[in-house]
Design an enzyme around this catalytic site. Sequence first.
Site, short mmCIF file in Angstrom:
data_model
loop_
_atom_site.label_atom_id
_atom_site.label_comp_id
_atom_site.label_asym_id
_atom_site.label_seq_id
_atom_site.Cartn_x
_atom_site.Cartn_y
_atom_site.Cartn_z
N CYS A 1 -2.27 -3.04 7.34
CA CYS A 1 -1.66 -2.83 8.65
C CYS A 1 -1.90 -1.40 9.14
O CYS A 1 -2.32 -0.52 8.37
CB CYS A 1 -0.16 -3.13 8.61
SG CYS A 1 0.85 -1.80 7.92
N GLU B 1 0.84 -1.21 0.00
CA GLU B 1 0.00 0.00 0.00
C GLU B 1 0.86 1.25 0.00
O GLU B 1 0.61 2.21 -0.73
CB GLU B 1 -0.91 0.03 1.23
CG GLU B 1 -1.90 -1.11 1.31
CD GLU B 1 -1.37 -2.30 2.11
OE1 GLU B 1 -0.18 -2.65 1.95
OE2 GLU B 1 -2.15 -2.86 2.88
N1 THU Z 1 2.25 -6.35 4.21
C1 THU Z 1 1.79 -5.45 3.27
O1 THU Z 1 2.35 -5.32 2.18
N2 THU Z 1 0.70 -4.71 3.58
C2 THU Z 1 0.02 -4.78 4.76
O2 THU Z 1 -0.88 -3.99 5.00
C3 THU Z 1 0.35 -5.83 5.72
C4 THU Z 1 1.64 -6.53 5.50
C5 THU Z 1 3.44 -7.14 3.88
C6 THU Z 1 4.68 -6.78 4.66
C7 THU Z 1 5.45 -8.05 4.62
O3 THU Z 1 6.21 -8.08 3.43
C8 THU Z 1 4.40 -9.15 4.54
O4 THU Z 1 3.20 -8.51 4.15
C9 THU Z 1 4.18 -9.88 5.85
O5 THU Z 1 3.97 -9.02 6.89
#
Ligand code: THU
Length: 140
Positions: free
Chosen positions: A95, A66
């Site tokens: 997240c 994002e």
């Molecule tokens: N991740 C995202 O790209 N976006 C989120 O909103 C949550 C987590 C990714 C970060 C990491 O590379 C993987 O997901 C596991 O946490």
Amino acid sequence: MQTQGLTPIEAADPAHLVAQALAARQRAYAPYSGYQVGAAVLCADGTVILGCNVENAAYPATICAERVALTAAVAQGRRDLVAIAVATRDGGSPCGTCRQVMAELGPEMVVYITDAQGRYRTTTVRALLPDGFSGASLQR
Ligand code: THU
């Protein structure tokens, strides 16, 4: 990553934005978690800007899909962000850090959260981050 602009009809159809997020997810660099994420930001003129998560052996240096897409949009001069689609294998929710960045750059955005099969749900930045901290506090 940027894609060709969508027609107004396509831009109004969430399925097109969801499909772009699914495509972006294929570019994820996630050798450590194996959790691939794609994001597609829709601008008011139909431009779509893509992002994927990019991990790092120094784990905190990882950046979420994002925020890759949202910061790329700013770098491309875009402030008119109207929607974002986020794609994961299981329809996982964005997240907290990404919610904060969404609220900063696109507080009015609609958010589509999809799983790998394209089954998506619709929410908003305001629903994902109620009562968040904002720049208004810094001006008081
Ligand atoms: N991740 C995202 O790209 N976006 C989120 O909103 C949550 C987590 C990714 C970060 C990491 O590379 C993987 O997901 C596991 O946490």
